[in-house]
Design a protein around this motif. Sequence first.
Motif, PDB file in Angstrom:
ATOM      1  N   ARG A  54       0.828  -1.208   0.000  1.00  0.00           N
ATOM      2  CA  ARG A  54       0.000   0.000   0.000  1.00  0.00           C
ATOM      3  C   ARG A  54       0.863   1.259   0.000  1.00  0.00           C
ATOM      4  O   ARG A  54       0.556   2.225  -0.712  1.00  0.00           O
ATOM      5  N   LEU A  55       1.934   1.245   0.756  1.00  0.00           N
ATOM      6  CA  LEU A  55       2.799   2.419   0.843  1.00  0.00           C
ATOM      7  C   LEU A  55       3.584   2.644  -0.449  1.00  0.00           C
ATOM      8  O   LEU A  55       3.880   3.787  -0.809  1.00  0.00           O
ATOM      9  N   VAL A  56       3.899   1.567  -1.160  1.00  0.00           N
ATOM     10  CA  VAL A  56       4.503   1.711  -2.482  1.00  0.00           C
ATOM     11  C   VAL A  56       3.518   2.379  -3.422  1.00  0.00           C
ATOM     12  O   VAL A  56       3.849   3.310  -4.168  1.00  0.00           O
ATOM     13  N   ASP A  57       2.271   1.925  -3.383  1.00  0.00           N
ATOM     14  CA  ASP A  57       1.236   2.491  -4.233  1.00  0.00           C
ATOM     15  C   ASP A  57       1.015   3.969  -3.938  1.00  0.00           C
ATOM     16  O   ASP A  57       0.700   4.755  -4.843  1.00  0.00           O
ATOM     17  N   GLU A  58       1.206   4.374  -2.679  1.00  0.00           N
ATOM     18  CA  GLU A  58       0.970   5.758  -2.283  1.00  0.00           C
ATOM     19  C   GLU A  58       2.206   6.642  -2.412  1.00  0.00           C
ATOM     20  O   GLU A  58       2.145   7.837  -2.134  1.00  0.00           O
ATOM     21  N   GLY A  59       3.328   6.063  -2.823  1.00  0.00           N
ATOM     22  CA  GLY A  59       4.504   6.866  -3.099  1.00  0.00           C
ATOM     23  C   GLY A  59       5.443   7.105  -1.931  1.00  0.00           C
ATOM     24  O   GLY A  59       6.402   7.874  -2.063  1.00  0.00           O
ATOM     25  N   LEU A  60       5.213   6.450  -0.801  1.00  0.00           N
ATOM     26  CA  LEU A  60       6.101   6.623   0.347  1.00  0.00           C
ATOM     27  C   LEU A  60       7.220   5.586   0.370  1.00  0.00           C
ATOM     28  O   LEU A  60       8.259   5.810   1.007  1.00  0.00           O
ATOM     29  N   LEU A  61       7.017   4.467  -0.299  1.00  0.00           N
ATOM     30  CA  LEU A  61       8.051   3.453  -0.448  1.00  0.00           C
ATOM     31  C   LEU A  61       8.250   3.163  -1.926  1.00  0.00           C
ATOM     32  O   LEU A  61       7.348   3.366  -2.742  1.00  0.00           O
ATOM     33  N   GLU A  62       9.449   2.693  -2.261  1.00  0.00           N
ATOM     34  CA  GLU A  62       9.724   2.186  -3.604  1.00  0.00           C
ATOM     35  C   GLU A  62      10.375   0.820  -3.449  1.00  0.00           C
ATOM     36  O   GLU A  62      11.114   0.575  -2.493  1.00  0.00           O
ATOM     37  N   SER A  63      10.061  -0.059  -4.370  1.00  0.00           N
ATOM     38  CA  SER A  63      10.507  -1.437  -4.222  1.00  0.00           C
ATOM     39  C   SER A  63      11.053  -1.971  -5.529  1.00  0.00           C
ATOM     40  O   SER A  63      10.508  -1.720  -6.609  1.00  0.00           O
ATOM     41  N   LYS A  64      12.165  -2.698  -5.422  1.00  0.00           N
ATOM     42  CA  LYS A  64      12.721  -3.444  -6.549  1.00  0.00           C
ATOM     43  C   LYS A  64      12.655  -4.914  -6.167  1.00  0.00           C
ATOM     44  O   LYS A  64      13.312  -5.331  -5.205  1.00  0.00           O
TER      45      LYS A  64
END
Length: 212
Positions: A54-64
């Motif tokens: 959810r936080l990736v979707d909201e722009g607070l986290l990024e994931s590879k």
Amino acid sequence: MEAVPRTLLRDHAYAAIRDAIVTGAIEPGAVVRDADLAELLGLSRAPVREAFSRLVDEGLLESKPQSYTRVTPVVAADVRDAAAVVGAMHELVTTGAVPRLSAADVEAMRTANERFAAAVRDGDVDAALHADDELHDVLVRVARNRAAAATIARYTPLIRRLERRRFGEGGTCRSAGLHGRLIGACAEGDVDEAVRVTAEIWRTLADLADTD
């Protein structure tokens, strides 16, 4: 004893990690690991992973994938975009809420603004932003527009990170005076003026990103 529903565990993980990112307890660029945070929060890894998504979707986290998950940097363009969207939603809820506000609602806004002004004077960023949320949440609640409320909740954290940094540098991008004008318009039932002041408040936030 009944088990805690999974949705509550997921929401608890999300709120705790989001707040840590917004306050800077987890700094921009920091790598986060589901196992570490699950242990810290006393949860299994599953709700933490759901919170990460959810936080990736909201722009607070990024994931590879298979590599890292980390906190995103504070990017001025992202803050401007978020401020434009959140501002538009606040104008929408203001339009819907002002005709429905009770005297008690207006008084709640005044009380929140008094706390906001006192917190700004004291340099208490947590109290200031909490009071600011309380003031604007009156309009969000009274408007009863669930789509607007969800959009505000989703994008406001991106803005809060920059606000907190500016507050820490000795300034504040919010004005008790602007809040006072908004409250006055709400008390008079003046929808057009309330919307104008709301637009000014959020334009100030967009301008803040331009100086970053």
